[in-house]
Design a protein around this motif. Structure first.
Motif, mmCIF file in Angstrom:
data_model
loop_
_atom_site.group_PDB
_atom_site.id
_atom_site.type_symbol
_atom_site.label_atom_id
_atom_site.label_comp_id
_atom_site.label_asym_id
_atom_site.label_seq_id
_atom_site.Cartn_x
_atom_site.Cartn_y
_atom_site.Cartn_z
ATOM 1 N N ASP A 154 32.677 25.046 -11.430
ATOM 2 C CA ASP A 154 33.332 24.463 -12.712
ATOM 3 C C ASP A 154 34.261 23.491 -12.394
ATOM 4 N N ILE A 155 34.495 22.249 -13.065
ATOM 5 C CA ILE A 155 35.358 21.381 -12.640
ATOM 6 C C ILE A 155 36.559 21.441 -13.748
ATOM 7 N N PHE A 156 37.777 21.356 -13.433
ATOM 8 C CA PHE A 156 38.949 21.392 -14.134
ATOM 9 C C PHE A 156 39.944 20.058 -13.771
ATOM 10 N N ASN A 157 39.515 19.006 -14.501
ATOM 11 C CA ASN A 157 40.359 17.702 -14.055
ATOM 12 C C ASN A 157 41.793 17.642 -14.519
ATOM 13 N N ALA A 158 42.673 17.779 -13.625
ATOM 14 C CA ALA A 158 44.024 17.841 -13.933
ATOM 15 C C ALA A 158 44.426 16.655 -14.848
ATOM 16 N N GLU A 216 39.726 26.009 -5.733
ATOM 17 C CA GLU A 216 40.118 24.852 -4.742
ATOM 18 C C GLU A 216 40.828 23.698 -5.440
ATOM 19 N N LEU A 217 41.751 23.291 -5.059
ATOM 20 C CA LEU A 217 42.532 22.232 -5.500
ATOM 21 C C LEU A 217 42.191 21.091 -4.283
ATOM 22 N N ARG A 218 41.584 19.927 -5.051
ATOM 23 C CA ARG A 218 41.326 18.873 -4.222
ATOM 24 C C ARG A 218 41.446 17.614 -4.883
ATOM 25 N N GLY A 219 41.438 16.616 -4.019
ATOM 26 C CA GLY A 219 41.212 15.300 -4.269
ATOM 27 C C GLY A 219 40.053 14.610 -3.727
ATOM 28 N N PRO A 220 39.634 13.250 -4.032
ATOM 29 C CA PRO A 220 38.601 12.456 -4.125
ATOM 30 C C PRO A 220 38.104 12.578 -2.662
ATOM 31 N N LEU A 221 38.867 12.507 -1.487
ATOM 32 C CA LEU A 221 38.450 12.557 -0.296
ATOM 33 C C LEU A 221 38.058 13.600 0.406
ATOM 34 N N GLU A 222 36.748 14.056 0.808
ATOM 35 C CA GLU A 222 36.176 15.077 1.270
ATOM 36 C C GLU A 222 35.859 15.392 2.483
ATOM 37 N N THR A 223 36.212 14.118 3.368
ATOM 38 C CA THR A 223 35.962 14.272 4.853
ATOM 39 C C THR A 223 37.304 13.798 5.520
ATOM 40 N N TYR A 224 37.223 13.776 6.758
ATOM 41 C CA TYR A 224 38.087 13.749 7.850
ATOM 42 C C TYR A 224 38.807 12.290 7.584
ATOM 43 N N HIS A 225 39.937 12.012 7.389
ATOM 44 C CA HIS A 225 40.631 10.729 6.982
ATOM 45 C C HIS A 225 42.114 10.609 7.499
ATOM 46 N N SER A 226 42.581 9.454 7.533
ATOM 47 C CA SER A 226 43.912 9.019 7.797
ATOM 48 C C SER A 226 44.716 8.153 6.893
ATOM 49 N N ASN A 227 45.806 8.361 6.590
ATOM 50 C CA ASN A 227 46.414 7.442 5.521
ATOM 51 C C ASN A 227 46.565 5.924 6.189
ATOM 52 N N THR A 228 46.469 5.951 7.288
ATOM 53 C CA THR A 228 46.488 4.595 8.126
ATOM 54 C C THR A 228 45.294 3.710 7.953
ATOM 55 N N VAL A 261 42.269 16.484 -8.655
ATOM 56 C CA VAL A 261 43.092 15.547 -8.971
ATOM 57 C C VAL A 261 42.686 14.192 -8.464
ATOM 58 N N PRO A 262 42.664 13.227 -9.747
ATOM 59 C CA PRO A 262 42.328 11.951 -9.257
ATOM 60 C C PRO A 262 43.130 11.217 -8.345
ATOM 61 N N ALA A 263 42.565 10.280 -7.614
ATOM 62 C CA ALA A 263 43.312 9.360 -6.750
ATOM 63 C C ALA A 263 44.679 8.770 -7.545
ATOM 64 N N GLY A 264 45.854 8.964 -6.709
ATOM 65 C CA GLY A 264 46.942 8.176 -7.412
ATOM 66 C C GLY A 264 48.154 8.809 -6.593
ATOM 67 N N LYS A 265 49.373 8.279 -6.830
ATOM 68 C CA LYS A 265 50.581 8.693 -6.294
ATOM 69 C C LYS A 265 51.250 9.548 -7.281
ATOM 70 N N TYR A 266 51.685 10.768 -7.019
ATOM 71 C CA TYR A 266 52.339 11.792 -7.868
ATOM 72 C C TYR A 266 53.551 12.407 -7.213
ATOM 73 N N ARG A 267 54.633 12.443 -8.141
ATOM 74 C CA ARG A 267 55.779 13.175 -7.893
ATOM 75 C C ARG A 267 55.715 14.690 -7.888
ATOM 76 N N LEU A 268 56.119 15.310 -6.857
ATOM 77 C CA LEU A 268 55.961 17.118 -7.030
ATOM 78 C C LEU A 268 57.228 17.422 -6.671
ATOM 79 N N ASP A 269 57.892 18.221 -8.078
ATOM 80 C CA ASP A 269 59.159 18.844 -7.994
ATOM 81 C C ASP A 269 59.149 20.184 -7.628
ATOM 82 N N LYS A 270 58.042 20.787 -8.232
ATOM 83 C CA LYS A 270 57.809 22.064 -8.022
ATOM 84 C C LYS A 270 56.557 22.801 -7.263
ATOM 85 N N THR A 271 56.438 23.936 -7.175
ATOM 86 C CA THR A 271 55.176 24.530 -6.394
ATOM 87 C C THR A 271 54.221 24.609 -7.174
#
Length: 599
Positions: free
Chosen positions: A185-189, A241-253, A223-233
């Motif tokens: 079951d998917i819960f879209n943030a 499972e907390l996940r983003g759109p990338l499900e394979t080995y990747h680099s931000n470069t 969590v959809p792709a994007g840039k997010y500010r995280l102040d708390k835990t």
């Protein structure tokens, strides 16, 4: 046989392989960084120009074959025509041939502890630069023909090996089932008030989605792709499972920011303890996210400066937790999977980033812990698109660059003095496969945890580049390494039995092997740098069986209290193979003992 933009060609590392029906089983050429083939089988069909192994003129580096069985009836089991390479066979079996078991017309070829099951035409060296045969077994009186070679470049030692490390009876088992949420079951943030533009703290919205998934008995919080500010835990409940759109080995470069989820973390600055960005309850995990600390001091490595402490980016508070395909660009402490009372059966796969103090801490594990395909280096922080990062100015960011680039040297030396990338406490069973550590105090470090320690460990292809010590063992049990074991420290009272297969040495600093206690079994040694002292043993026992010293150390073994058994080693200098004791120097003192056989 490809080359990258820097002019380097890919190496090849194979383990537990089986090739059948071959005209040529393995052909190597134009590989500039070496290759290793361990515990395999090659069956070659008969006929003209067939070979189990063929090495071409373009090969100029080192190749090692360890515990490989060659079946079938090729013309030559080994055909070596390399220009100036070093080809080594350790504990290999040659079954049958129609021409020669081993034919070598160039380069340097060495065999230690090998078995020739057929009599006649076992070895032909016709114009090779060097030939070494140590501790091999033959079906009859061997026919070893040497032509057009100087006598000092040939070493044939018939003595059998007494303390052979033997074949690596150790296997790596891939995961039968990858860790996943208890429900799909998917819960879209985004449905819980998530701000996709990074202007507001996202923790409240994502925690609402995580709570909903937990109340559901499990699920995927997306969590959809994007840039997010995280102040708390962010607190991940059991089965989620907390996940983003990338499900394979990747680099931000490589991946554009628009494709990734990147959390800009501001909470926890100045704190070494407490909850960090993500806390995992039990049987839950993280997949495909990126974490970045924009307020980290990018000059923290310079004299008079310090990095800003933060708690661990991700902490497991229970068993069965995982982190997969995630980037932690510049974590002070990265992953804590060992401090809680029970963190058994953790899985860490495909994590990239630059740890500033600790990469992974794995412990309190009474099951099996797995650490696979992780890559810890400056790449994601210093090379990527992140806005605040260290800048070293012009020059190459490698070992050679340290000679001319003062900032780059300071960055590396700070990591060498303060950072442990892979740190392990108590693990009943541990599997470590295909990881990288670039610039660290200890590539792998083993410590005691509440009177316990890592009891069983298997390590495959662990790569450490620039380190104070590739492996440091303060306390451990039975550890087995297949390729990737290099300079090491075994402390007095460590109690460890360390067995290595296809042991490579190419560290850039002068520290080499130091044994103060425990037992170290080195099988299939391949050393191609000169060290002032290769091995210092002030205690414990070291068994070296089979291998090659391309550039022997000024002092091979200093037994200052320990016992060292050396057998089946072949030594060469730039001219080729030499049976010269001046190149094979040992020292005994304080009751230490060195026993040499068949070298």
């Amino acid at each position: 046989t490809w080359e990258n933009s820097g002019g380097f060609a890919g190496g090849c590392l194979l383990y537990n392989f089986d090739f059948t029906g071959c005209h040529t089983g393995i052909q190597i050429e134009k590989v500039l960084v070496g290759c290793s083939f361990t515990k395999g089988r090659v069956e070659t069909r008969g006929g003209a120009n067939t070979a189990g192994v063929k090495v071409t003129k373009n090969f100029r580096t080192d190749a090692q074959f360890s515990a490989v069985d060659f079946a079938g009836c090729p013309q030559n089991v080994v055909y070596n025509d390399c220009a100036n390479g070093n080809i080594q066979f350790v504990d290999c079996t040659f079954k049958d041939w129609s021409g020669n078991g081993v034919f070598s017309s160039a380069g340097n070829l060495y065999l230690s502890g090998c078995v020739f099951e057929k009599a006649g035409n076992e070895i032909m060296a016709d114009g090779s630069r060097g030939l070494g045969v140590a501790g091999c077994t033959f079906a009859g009186t061997p026919e070893i023909s040497v032509r057009k070679m100087a006598a000092e470049n040939v070493l044939i030692s018939p003595e059998p090996l007494q303390n052979s490390i033997g074949r690596p009876e150790v296997n790596y088992d891939y995961m039968v089932r990858k860790p996943a949420a208890a429900s799909f079951d998917i819960f879209n943030a985004a449905d819980y008030g998530l701000d996709p533009f990074g202007e507001d703290d996202c923790s409240a919205a994502i925690n609402k989605a995580l709570t909903a998934a937990g109340d559901n008995g499990g699920g995927i919080v997306y969590v959809p792709a994007g840039k997010y500010r995280l102040d708390k835990t962010l607190y991940v409940p059991e089965g989620v499972e907390l996940r983003g759109p990338l499900e394979t080995y990747h680099s931000n470069t490589v991946i554009s920011p628009e494709q990734d989820v990147t959390f800009y973390i501001s909470g926890g600055a100045g704190q070494k303890e407490g909850d960090g960005a993500v806390v995992l309850e039990k049987n839950c995990g993280v997949l495909g996210l990126s974490f970045y600390y924009p307020e980290q001091n990018v000059s923290g490595y310079l004299e008079g400066e310090e990095y800003i402490p933060y708690p661990y980016t991700i902490t497991a508070k229970g068993p069965g937790c995982w982190v997969r395909y995630t980037v932690c660009a510049n974590s002070y402490y990265m992953l804590d999977f060992g401090s809680a009372p029970d963190t058994s059966d953790y899985v860490i796969t495909g994590v990239r980033g630059q740890p500033l103090k600790v990469g992974i801490f794995g412990g309190n594990n009474s099951g099996t812990g797995r650490v696979e395909y992780c890559n810890f280096s400056l790449y994601e922080w210093c090379y990527g698109p992140l806005p605040y990062k260290p800048s070293f100015g012009p020059g190459t960011y490698d070992y050679e660059g340290m000679k001319t680039n003062a900032k780059w040297k300071a960055y590396v030396m700070d990591l060498l003095a303060n950072c442990d990338y892979y740190l392990f406490g108590y693990n009943k069973n541990l599997l470590v496969y295909g990881n990288l550590a670039y610039a660290t105090r200890c590539g792998l470090r083993f410590v005691e945890q509440d009177g316990k320690f890592t009891e069983q460990g298997k390590f495959f292809y662990h790569c450490t580049d620039i380190a104070g010590s590739t492996v440091k063992i303060e306390r451990a049990g039975d550890l087995k390494f297949v390729v990737g074991f290099a300079d090491c420290e075994l402390d007095a009272g460590c109690g460890a039995t360390v067995t290595t297969y296809s042991t490579g040495m190419n560290t850039v600093f002068e520290q080499c092997m130091t044994v103060k206690g425990g037992t170290l079994n080195l099988g299939g040694l391949l050393v191609y740098r000169t060290y002032p002292v290769f091995l210092t043993a002030t205690g414990g026992t070291v068994n070296i069986s089979g291998g090659m010293l391309v550039q022997p150390s000024d002092l091979l073994v200093d037994a200052a209290g320990g016992t060292v058994n050396v057998e089946g080693l072949v030594v060469r200098n730039p001219r080729g193979t030499v049976a010269d004791t001046a190149l094979f120097t040992v020292r005994q003192s304080d009751g230490g003992r060195v026993n040499v056989n068949g070298c």
